[in-house]
Motif scaffolding. Sequence first.
Motif, short mmCIF file in Angstrom:
data_model
loop_
_atom_site.label_atom_id
_atom_site.label_comp_id
_atom_site.label_asym_id
_atom_site.label_seq_id
_atom_site.Cartn_x
_atom_site.Cartn_y
_atom_site.Cartn_z
N ILE A 1 0.86 -1.18 0.00
CA ILE A 1 0.00 0.00 0.00
C ILE A 1 0.89 1.23 0.00
O ILE A 1 1.82 1.34 0.81
CB ILE A 1 -0.93 0.03 1.22
CG1 ILE A 1 -1.83 -1.22 1.22
CG2 ILE A 1 -1.78 1.30 1.24
CD1 ILE A 1 -2.66 -1.36 2.49
N ILE A 2 0.62 2.16 -0.91
CA ILE A 2 1.38 3.41 -0.99
C ILE A 2 0.42 4.57 -0.78
O ILE A 2 -0.53 4.75 -1.54
CB ILE A 2 2.08 3.55 -2.34
CG1 ILE A 2 3.05 2.37 -2.57
CG2 ILE A 2 2.83 4.88 -2.42
CD1 ILE A 2 3.74 2.41 -3.92
N ALA A 3 0.64 5.34 0.27
CA ALA A 3 -0.17 6.52 0.58
C ALA A 3 0.59 7.76 0.15
O ALA A 3 1.76 7.93 0.49
CB ALA A 3 -0.49 6.57 2.07
N ILE A 4 -0.08 8.64 -0.59
CA ILE A 4 0.55 9.83 -1.16
C ILE A 4 0.00 11.07 -0.46
O ILE A 4 -1.20 11.24 -0.33
CB ILE A 4 0.29 9.95 -2.67
CG1 ILE A 4 0.62 8.63 -3.39
CG2 ILE A 4 1.05 11.12 -3.25
CD1 ILE A 4 2.06 8.27 -3.37
N GLY A 5 0.91 11.95 -0.02
CA GLY A 5 0.45 13.24 0.49
C GLY A 5 1.32 13.81 1.59
O GLY A 5 1.66 13.12 2.55
N ASP A 6 1.68 15.09 1.44
CA ASP A 6 2.45 15.78 2.48
C ASP A 6 1.75 15.74 3.82
O ASP A 6 2.39 15.65 4.87
CB ASP A 6 2.68 17.24 2.08
CG ASP A 6 3.64 17.38 0.91
OD1 ASP A 6 4.31 16.39 0.55
OD2 ASP A 6 3.71 18.50 0.35
N GLU A 7 0.42 15.84 3.79
CA GLU A 7 -0.34 15.92 5.05
C GLU A 7 -0.22 14.65 5.89
O GLU A 7 -0.44 14.68 7.10
CB GLU A 7 -1.81 16.21 4.75
CG GLU A 7 -2.58 15.14 3.99
CD GLU A 7 -2.37 15.17 2.49
OE1 GLU A 7 -3.07 14.42 1.78
OE2 GLU A 7 -1.53 15.95 2.01
N LEU A 8 0.13 13.53 5.25
CA LEU A 8 0.32 12.29 5.99
C LEU A 8 1.67 12.25 6.70
O LEU A 8 1.85 11.52 7.67
CB LEU A 8 0.22 11.09 5.04
CG LEU A 8 -1.14 10.87 4.37
CD1 LEU A 8 -1.00 9.85 3.26
CD2 LEU A 8 -2.17 10.40 5.40
N LEU A 9 2.62 13.06 6.20
CA LEU A 9 3.96 13.06 6.75
C LEU A 9 4.21 14.22 7.72
O LEU A 9 5.12 14.14 8.55
CB LEU A 9 4.99 13.13 5.61
CG LEU A 9 5.09 11.84 4.78
CD1 LEU A 9 5.91 12.09 3.52
CD2 LEU A 9 5.72 10.72 5.60
N ASN A 10 3.42 15.28 7.62
CA ASN A 10 3.61 16.39 8.55
C ASN A 10 2.69 16.32 9.77
O ASN A 10 2.67 17.24 10.59
CB ASN A 10 3.45 17.74 7.84
CG ASN A 10 2.05 17.95 7.25
OD1 ASN A 10 1.07 17.39 7.72
ND2 ASN A 10 1.97 18.79 6.22
N GLY A 11 1.94 15.22 9.88
CA GLY A 11 1.11 15.01 11.06
C GLY A 11 -0.26 15.63 11.00
O GLY A 11 -1.00 15.58 12.00
N THR A 12 -0.65 16.20 9.86
CA THR A 12 -1.96 16.83 9.75
C THR A 12 -3.10 15.81 9.86
O THR A 12 -4.10 16.04 10.54
CB THR A 12 -2.08 17.61 8.43
OG1 THR A 12 -1.04 18.58 8.36
CG2 THR A 12 -3.43 18.31 8.33
N ILE A 13 -2.95 14.67 9.17
CA ILE A 13 -3.96 13.62 9.22
C ILE A 13 -3.28 12.26 9.42
O ILE A 13 -2.09 12.11 9.14
CB ILE A 13 -4.84 13.58 7.96
CG1 ILE A 13 -3.99 13.24 6.73
CG2 ILE A 13 -5.59 14.89 7.77
CD1 ILE A 13 -4.82 13.00 5.48
N ALA A 14 -4.05 11.30 9.90
CA ALA A 14 -3.56 9.93 10.07
C ALA A 14 -4.02 9.07 8.90
O ALA A 14 -5.05 9.34 8.27
CB ALA A 14 -4.07 9.35 11.38
N ALA B 1 5.73 11.77 0.12
CA ALA B 1 5.37 13.18 -0.03
C ALA B 1 4.96 13.49 -1.47
O ALA B 1 5.13 12.66 -2.38
CB ALA B 1 6.54 14.06 0.40
N ASP B 2 4.44 14.70 -1.67
CA ASP B 2 3.97 15.11 -3.00
C ASP B 2 5.14 15.56 -3.87
O ASP B 2 5.25 16.73 -4.27
CB ASP B 2 2.94 16.24 -2.86
CG ASP B 2 1.67 15.78 -2.16
OD1 ASP B 2 1.17 14.71 -2.52
OD2 ASP B 2 1.20 16.49 -1.25
#
Length: 253
Positions: free
Chosen positions: A7-20, A45-46
């Motif tokens: 599974i590959i999750a894409i997004g800055d918000e997943l790495l900066n702690g904004t969302i889980a 990240a994006d």
Amino acid sequence: MSYDVEIIAIGDELLNGTIADTNGQWLCNHLQSLGANVRWKQTIADHIEDIVSALEMASQRASLVVVCGGLGGTCDDLSTEAAAKLLAVPLEDHSFLLKEIEEKRHAYGRELHPSDQKLARLPRHAEPLQNTVGLAPGFKIIHQGTPLFFLPGVPREWKSMAKQHVLPHVRQNVPTIPHEQTWKFFGYTESALAAIAQPLAGENVELHFRAHFPEIHLRATSNEPETIQLFQDRLLAESRHRCFGGAQDRFPA
């Protein structure tokens, strides 16, 4: 032979702690119940080069890759472009997808936005995947013989499309669906319970221990239900006085 999923999750918000990453947790649970083995999860990240690199690595080692997010119309939505770069093919517009998006916009009393053009643009030879609860279609590609499913990251859309497209694919391709049981114990440490359980398991039973203070949970999986039953009989003969709540079964539907 195991059916290994990445599974590959894409997004800055997943790495900066904004969302889980609740999407990954949800899919892992469903894949496991079907007998798939989720061996890897990447969060990227994006950045298009990083996404391409993650896709390449996953294609080389997994039986199936599921990509979450990055399919929107904004400049930081890069999953589609990354897939095209992975395959070394151009992006192509699909008029029927744009028409579907326009109809969905009109159903909400809105006009087609210029950024919506991007949602209808897919890598050449990609198979579009219908999104019945949102705007952005998903798509499927094959790279190095490995299928890669690209789904939107919005949880409602992710779950709907995974149920419609990914899980049926897994059901058709997983060779065997394992049997599983979980027992809960009180008054043991993990190491103490392992010392009892491991000699009783045998070669055809996999054991997984989890500390959930003040409990210890033991999960056993096997392709043979009679093997699980035999292990349970031996286990409870040794430790019934500290096992509570009975076994939680998860057998194939």
